[in-house]
Design a protein around this motif. Structure first.
Motif, short mmCIF file in Angstrom:
data_model
loop_
_atom_site.label_atom_id
_atom_site.label_comp_id
_atom_site.label_asym_id
_atom_site.label_seq_id
_atom_site.Cartn_x
_atom_site.Cartn_y
_atom_site.Cartn_z
N LEU A 1 0.84 -1.20 0.00
CA LEU A 1 0.00 0.00 0.00
C LEU A 1 0.87 1.25 0.00
N LEU A 2 0.83 2.00 -1.10
CA LEU A 2 1.60 3.24 -1.21
C LEU A 2 0.77 4.35 -1.84
N PRO B 1 3.48 0.37 4.16
CA PRO B 1 4.41 1.43 4.55
C PRO B 1 3.91 2.81 4.13
N GLY B 2 2.62 2.90 3.73
CA GLY B 2 2.07 4.15 3.20
C GLY B 2 1.48 5.04 4.28
N ARG B 3 0.22 4.80 4.62
CA ARG B 3 -0.49 5.55 5.65
C ARG B 3 -1.39 4.59 6.42
N GLY B 4 -1.43 4.75 7.74
CA GLY B 4 -2.21 3.84 8.58
C GLY B 4 -3.67 3.75 8.23
N THR C 1 2.33 -6.93 7.54
CA THR C 1 3.49 -6.21 8.04
C THR C 1 3.20 -4.72 7.88
N LEU C 2 3.15 -4.03 9.01
CA LEU C 2 2.65 -2.66 9.06
C LEU C 2 3.71 -1.72 9.61
N ASP C 3 3.94 -0.63 8.89
CA ASP C 3 4.91 0.37 9.32
C ASP C 3 4.25 1.67 9.75
N VAL C 4 2.97 1.83 9.44
CA VAL C 4 2.26 3.08 9.72
C VAL C 4 0.90 2.76 10.34
N PHE C 5 0.42 3.70 11.17
CA PHE C 5 -0.75 3.41 11.99
C PHE C 5 -1.60 4.66 12.17
N ARG C 6 -2.86 4.45 12.54
CA ARG C 6 -3.76 5.59 12.75
C ARG C 6 -3.26 6.49 13.87
#
Length: 312
Positions: free
Chosen positions: A196-197, A225-228, A249-254
């Protein structure tokens, strides 16, 4: 006469940029006075900005030629009604490299099933599962801007069949490009790994909802890695719990930092990385800012101008 640049991204950011930005401006042939405060906003020619910085009201900056954001995302500034000046987002080549490395690394991790062996050093010889080769693993990149295109091209170079999706049609060599609602449905129905970008806008919030997650093949992996807020968190957890999705696999979160009690931290099919996939690098970002100021002074088009109607 030097141009007046108000560095309004905050003291912490200035500690990172105070060596690089003056040098980049000089290298670009721009004579500039950099101000950390602006006693006379009307005298400011350019604002170097970050949403975590100090300016909320842009209306006093009546002669400002452009606001130059240090972040790639502009969702936290685009709705500011006092911002009437041209707004440029950050497209930092080093950030792009970092994003590509994160995406490729985690794609290969899931493609090769590396967790099975890394997390099970227990003396059991597990050789029953042989992963497919890359050309047998369809991958989707949602969002074909600078970051998505670079990530997709890197994966295609490794022989992954890469599908790309964007709001408007695009044609990128080596990537099977789709657009619109029908295109998204087609991409999701085939993708075993989804990256997701896309930018965060009113139209992309909860892009990956329960219906779209259900379209994915059983066992598919999500990389965000885009936006939560691109993902409906509850729908994602439900899809993981029932075994439809293999991993996220999540790099960004709300909410960042991710709260300690959030279920993502302990879910066996979720990997949390702390928003490290891609950060603006002061050395290379300073060169982008300096080039835009040079362009502004030369009467040339600015790079990476934000389309307010689209939100990015």
């Amino acid at each position: 006469m030097p141009v007046t640049v108000h560095f309004a991204a905050g003291p912490a950011a200035w500690r990172e940029y105070h060596d690089h930005l003056p040098r980049a401006l000089a290298d670009a042939g721009v004579q500039a006075e950099i101000l950390l405060t602006a006693p006379d906003p009307a005298a400011v020619d350019y604002i170097v900005f970050a949403p975590s910085g100090e300016i909320q009201d842009f209306s006093p900056y009546v002669n400002c030629k452009a606001v130059l954001n240090l972040w790639a995302g502009v969702e936290r500034i685009i709705g500011n009604t006092t911002l009437t000046q041209p707004l440029a987002r950050m497209v930092d080549p080093a950030m792009t490299e970092s994003m590509v490395e994160w995406v490729v690394g985690h794609t290969l991790r899931h493609h090769l099933g590396m967790d099975l062996h890394i997390l099970n050093q227990d003396g059991v010889w597990r050789n029953e599962i042989t992963p497919p080769i890359a050309r047998e693993r369809p991958v989707a990149v949602l969002g074909l801007g600078a970051l998505g295109r670079a990530a997709g091209e890197a994966l295609a170079a490794l022989n992954f069949p890469v599908m790309g999706w964007s709001r408007t049609p695009k044609n990128i060599s080596g990537i099977d490009c789709h657009s619109g609602d029908a295109g998204l449905a087609a991409v999701l129905s085939r993708a075993e790994i989804v990256i997701l970008l896309v930018p965060l806008t009113a139209g992309t919030e909860n892009l990956m909802n329960a219906e779209r997650l259900a379209r994915l093949p059983k066992g598919a992996v999500i990389l965000n890695p885009g936006r939560g807020p691109l993902i409906d968190d509850a729908a994602l957890l439900a899809a993981l719990d029932r075994g439809h999705l293999g991993h996220a696999t999540l790099d960004v979160f709300r909410n960042e930092p991710l709260p300690k009690g959030h279920p993502f931290w302990t879910h066996p099919r979720v990997t949390v990385t702390p928003h490290i996939a891609a950060s603006t690098r002061p050395l290379t970002a300073s060169a982008v800012v300096a080039e835009n100021i040079r362009r502004g002074e030369a009467g040339e088009p600015l790079l990476y101008l934000v389309d307010r109607a689209r939100g990015y």
